[in-house]
Design a protein around this motif. Structure first.
Motif, PDB file in Angstrom:
ATOM      1  N   GLN A  68      30.128 -99.144 -62.258  1.00  0.00           N
ATOM      2  CA  GLN A  68      31.159 -98.418 -61.530  1.00  0.00           C
ATOM      3  C   GLN A  68      31.502 -99.124 -60.228  1.00  0.00           C
ATOM      4  OE1 GLN A  68      30.195 -94.523 -59.885  1.00  0.00           O
ATOM      5  NE2 GLN A  68      32.281 -93.808 -60.263  1.00  0.00           N
ATOM      6  N   TYR A  69      30.499 -99.618 -59.558  1.00  0.00           N
ATOM      7  CA  TYR A  69      30.719-100.290 -58.278  1.00  0.00           C
ATOM      8  C   TYR A  69      31.634-101.502 -58.454  1.00  0.00           C
ATOM      9  CZ  TYR A  69      29.815-102.945 -54.014  1.00  0.00           C
ATOM     10  OH  TYR A  69      29.968-103.647 -52.853  1.00  0.00           O
ATOM     11  N   VAL A  70      31.321-102.342 -59.433  1.00  0.00           N
ATOM     12  CA  VAL A  70      32.116-103.557 -59.660  1.00  0.00           C
ATOM     13  C   VAL A  70      33.555-103.207 -60.025  1.00  0.00           C
ATOM     14  CG1 VAL A  70      32.394-105.572 -61.158  1.00  0.00           C
ATOM     15  CG2 VAL A  70      30.135-104.972 -60.283  1.00  0.00           C
ATOM     16  N   SER A  71      33.724-102.164 -60.844  1.00  0.00           N
ATOM     17  CA  SER A  71      35.080-101.767 -61.233  1.00  0.00           C
ATOM     18  C   SER A  71      35.892-101.266 -60.046  1.00  0.00           C
ATOM     19  CB  SER A  71      35.024-100.679 -62.316  1.00  0.00           C
ATOM     20  OG  SER A  71      34.543 -99.461 -61.783  1.00  0.00           O
ATOM     21  N   LEU A  72      35.207-100.757 -59.039  1.00  0.00           N
ATOM     22  CA  LEU A  72      35.901-100.212 -57.870  1.00  0.00           C
ATOM     23  C   LEU A  72      36.223-101.267 -56.819  1.00  0.00           C
ATOM     24  CD1 LEU A  72      33.929 -96.877 -57.411  1.00  0.00           C
ATOM     25  CD2 LEU A  72      36.365 -97.089 -57.925  1.00  0.00           C
ATOM     26  N   VAL A  73      35.345-102.231 -56.628  1.00  0.00           N
ATOM     27  CA  VAL A  73      35.514-103.173 -55.513  1.00  0.00           C
ATOM     28  C   VAL A  73      36.137-104.503 -55.914  1.00  0.00           C
ATOM     29  CG1 VAL A  73      33.495-102.152 -54.405  1.00  0.00           C
ATOM     30  CG2 VAL A  73      33.215-104.274 -55.705  1.00  0.00           C
ATOM     31  N   ALA A  94      36.839 -85.280 -58.060  1.00  0.00           N
ATOM     32  CA  ALA A  94      37.981 -85.147 -58.965  1.00  0.00           C
ATOM     33  C   ALA A  94      38.455 -86.492 -59.502  1.00  0.00           C
ATOM     34  CB  ALA A  94      39.129 -84.435 -58.252  1.00  0.00           C
ATOM     35  N   VAL A  95      38.237 -87.558 -58.717  1.00  0.00           N
ATOM     36  CA  VAL A  95      38.651 -88.892 -59.175  1.00  0.00           C
ATOM     37  C   VAL A  95      37.465 -89.711 -59.679  1.00  0.00           C
ATOM     38  CG1 VAL A  95      40.697 -88.972 -57.712  1.00  0.00           C
ATOM     39  CG2 VAL A  95      38.518 -89.835 -56.825  1.00  0.00           C
ATOM     40  N   VAL A 119      35.825 -80.836 -48.535  1.00  0.00           N
ATOM     41  CA  VAL A 119      37.107 -81.110 -49.197  1.00  0.00           C
ATOM     42  C   VAL A 119      37.151 -82.555 -49.683  1.00  0.00           C
ATOM     43  CG1 VAL A 119      39.607 -81.269 -48.866  1.00  0.00           C
ATOM     44  CG2 VAL A 119      38.319 -79.374 -47.847  1.00  0.00           C
ATOM     45  N   ILE A 120      36.683 -83.463 -48.832  1.00  0.00           N
ATOM     46  CA  ILE A 120      36.667 -84.881 -49.211  1.00  0.00           C
ATOM     47  C   ILE A 120      35.775 -85.101 -50.427  1.00  0.00           C
ATOM     48  CG2 ILE A 120      36.093 -87.211 -48.434  1.00  0.00           C
ATOM     49  CD1 ILE A 120      36.661 -86.287 -45.578  1.00  0.00           C
ATOM     50  N   ALA A 121      34.599 -84.453 -50.420  1.00  0.00           N
ATOM     51  CA  ALA A 121      33.672 -84.589 -51.548  1.00  0.00           C
ATOM     52  C   ALA A 121      34.289 -84.037 -52.829  1.00  0.00           C
ATOM     53  CB  ALA A 121      32.362 -83.877 -51.239  1.00  0.00           C
ATOM     54  N   ILE A 126      41.446 -93.979 -55.406  1.00  0.00           N
ATOM     55  CA  ILE A 126      42.730 -93.286 -55.430  1.00  0.00           C
ATOM     56  C   ILE A 126      43.833 -94.264 -55.809  1.00  0.00           C
ATOM     57  CG2 ILE A 126      44.454 -92.122 -54.000  1.00  0.00           C
ATOM     58  CD1 ILE A 126      42.132 -90.894 -52.411  1.00  0.00           C
ATOM     59  N   ARG A 127      43.773 -95.476 -55.268  1.00  0.00           N
ATOM     60  CA  ARG A 127      44.762 -96.504 -55.621  1.00  0.00           C
ATOM     61  C   ARG A 127      44.732 -96.783 -57.119  1.00  0.00           C
ATOM     62  NH1 ARG A 127      45.488-101.280 -57.278  1.00  0.00           N
ATOM     63  NH2 ARG A 127      43.261-101.603 -57.558  1.00  0.00           N
ATOM     64  N   GLN A 128      43.541 -96.920 -57.672  1.00  0.00           N
ATOM     65  CA  GLN A 128      43.402 -97.206 -59.091  1.00  0.00           C
ATOM     66  C   GLN A 128      43.984 -96.086 -59.952  1.00  0.00           C
ATOM     67  OE1 GLN A 128      39.301 -98.050 -59.952  1.00  0.00           O
ATOM     68  NE2 GLN A 128      39.278 -99.977 -58.829  1.00  0.00           N
TER      69      GLN A 128
END
Length: 293
Positions: free
Chosen positions: A93-98, A79-80, A72-74, A134-136
Motif C-alpha cells: 500500500q505504501y509503494v502504491s501511494l508514494v 473512506a478512501v 473527521v480527518i480519520a 485523494i488525488r489517486q
C-alpha cells in the motif's frame, strides 16, 4: 459553467492551489463547479489536464482538512482506504501511494523504517499521504463519459477556451530557450518537458515526429519525455513507436500554419520568415551554420 472553467484554469498555474481564494462564499456553487470541472476536463482529451485537476483538487481538499477535527480527518481517510491512526502500513500500500509523490528521496523505502513488511509512518507523514490518496481516487474516476447533446456542446466550448489558455501558458513561459538549430517551437516544447511541465498531446506529437524525422532513435526520444511529471514508460514507448511508423504510417511534424492553430508557434525569429515547416527551418539553419544535413 464559468465558475467551473475558472476552477480548471486555476489548476494550470504553477503554484496551483496557493493562488486561489480559500474563502467559500457558497458551498452549493463550489459543489456545482467541482462536478462541472470534472466534466469539462473529460471533454479535453488530454491526460495531463486530468492529472492537473486531480492534483489541484487534492491540494484543495488537504487545505480545508487542516481545519477539521482529527475524528473527521480519520473518517475521511478511512473512506478512501487509509488508516491514519495506525503507526505503519503494508509495503504494498505504501509503494502504491508514494510512487508519484514529490520529494521522492523522502519517500523511498531505503529511507524509511521497514519491519516485517510494514512501513513506519509518523503522524506528520499522513497528511501528505492522505492528499496523495485523494488525488489517486479523483484521477481514477476521470475521464467521465460525456454523452452528446447540448450540454456536451457547451462544455466543449469552455474546454477549448481552457485548452487555449493552457497552450499559451506553457509556450509563453518556456519560450526563451537555446537549442541550436532547432526551430523556436521545438525548443520551447523540449524546455517545457525538461522543466517537468505537462504538455498537450499536440505538442507531444510534434516533438516526437520532429525528433524521429531528423534521425533520433526511439529510445532517445523516450528519454526526452522521461522527466515529465506524468511520464509512463509503456504509454510513451507505444506513442513514440506509433508515430515513428510501427503502425504502418510514419508521421512528420505539422507545418507552421498548423502549429499556429495549435498555439505552439512561439517566439518566431528571422529564420522563421523564410520557412513554412519546422523541418525546413532545421535544414536551413544547419545549412547556413555550415553543418551537414
Amino acid at each position: 459553467m464559468k465558475l467551473a472553467a475558472d476552477r480548471v484554469k486555476a489548476c494550470l498555474r504553477p503554484s496551483a492551489f496557493d493562488d486561489v481564494n480559500t474563502v467559500i462564499a457558497n458551498p452549493d456553487d463550489e459543489i456545482y463547479a467541482y462536478a462541472i470541472a470534472r466534466l469539462l476536463v473529460s471533454c479535453m482529451d488530454d491526460a495531463s489536464m486530468l492529472d492537473k485537476l486531480a492534483r489541484y483538487e487534492a491540494e484543495r481538499s488537504a487545505y480545508f482538512l487542516k481545519a477539521e477535527d482529527p475524528e473527521v480527518i480519520a473518517y475521511i481517510a478511512t473512506a478512501v482506504g487509509i488508516d491514519i491512526t495506525a503507526p505503519d502500513m503494508s509495503v504494498k500500500q505504501y509503494v502504491s501511494l508514494v510512487s508519484r509523490m514529490r520529494e521522492p528521496p523522502r519517500w523511498r523505502l531505503v529511507n524509511r523504517d521497514v519491519l516485517h513488511g510494514r512501513v513506519h509512518c509518523p503522524p506528520d507523514d499522513y497528511a501528505a499521504i492522505l492528499r496523495e490518496r485523494i488525488r489517486q481516487v479523483i484521477r481514477s474516476q476521470l475521464p467521465l463519459v460525456v454523452p452528446p447533446g447540448p450540454v456536451a456542446v457547451r462544455l466543449r466550448t469552455y474546454a477549448e477556451e481552457v485548452s487555449h489558455a493552457y497552450r499559451e501558458q506553457i509556450m509563453e513561459q518556456y519560450g526563451e530557450v537555446s537549442e541550436g538549430c532547432f526551430p523556436p517551437c521545438i525548443r520551447a516544447i523540449i524546455a517545457a518537458v525538461t522543466d517537468g511541465t505537462n504538455i498537450p498531446h499536440t505538442a507531444r506529437f510534434t516533438l516526437t515526429a520532429f525528433l524521429h524525422t531528423i534521425g533520433l532513435d526511439e529510445t532517445a526520444i523516450v528519454e526526452v519525455f522521461a522527466r515529465a511529471p506524468d511520464f509512463d514508460i509503456q504509454r510513451t514507448m507505444y506513442q513514440v513507436e506509433h508515430i515513428s511508423g510501427s503502425g504502418g504510417t510514419e508521421y512528420t511534424p505539422p507545418g507552421c500554419a498548423t502549429l499556429k492553430t495549435y498555439g505552439l508557434c512561439v517566439n518566431p525569429d528571422t529564420f522563421c520568415k523564410n520557412t513554412a515547416h519546422p523541418l525546413s527551418y532545421y535544414k536551413y539553419r544547419k545549412k547556413i551554420s555550415g553543418k551537414k544535413v
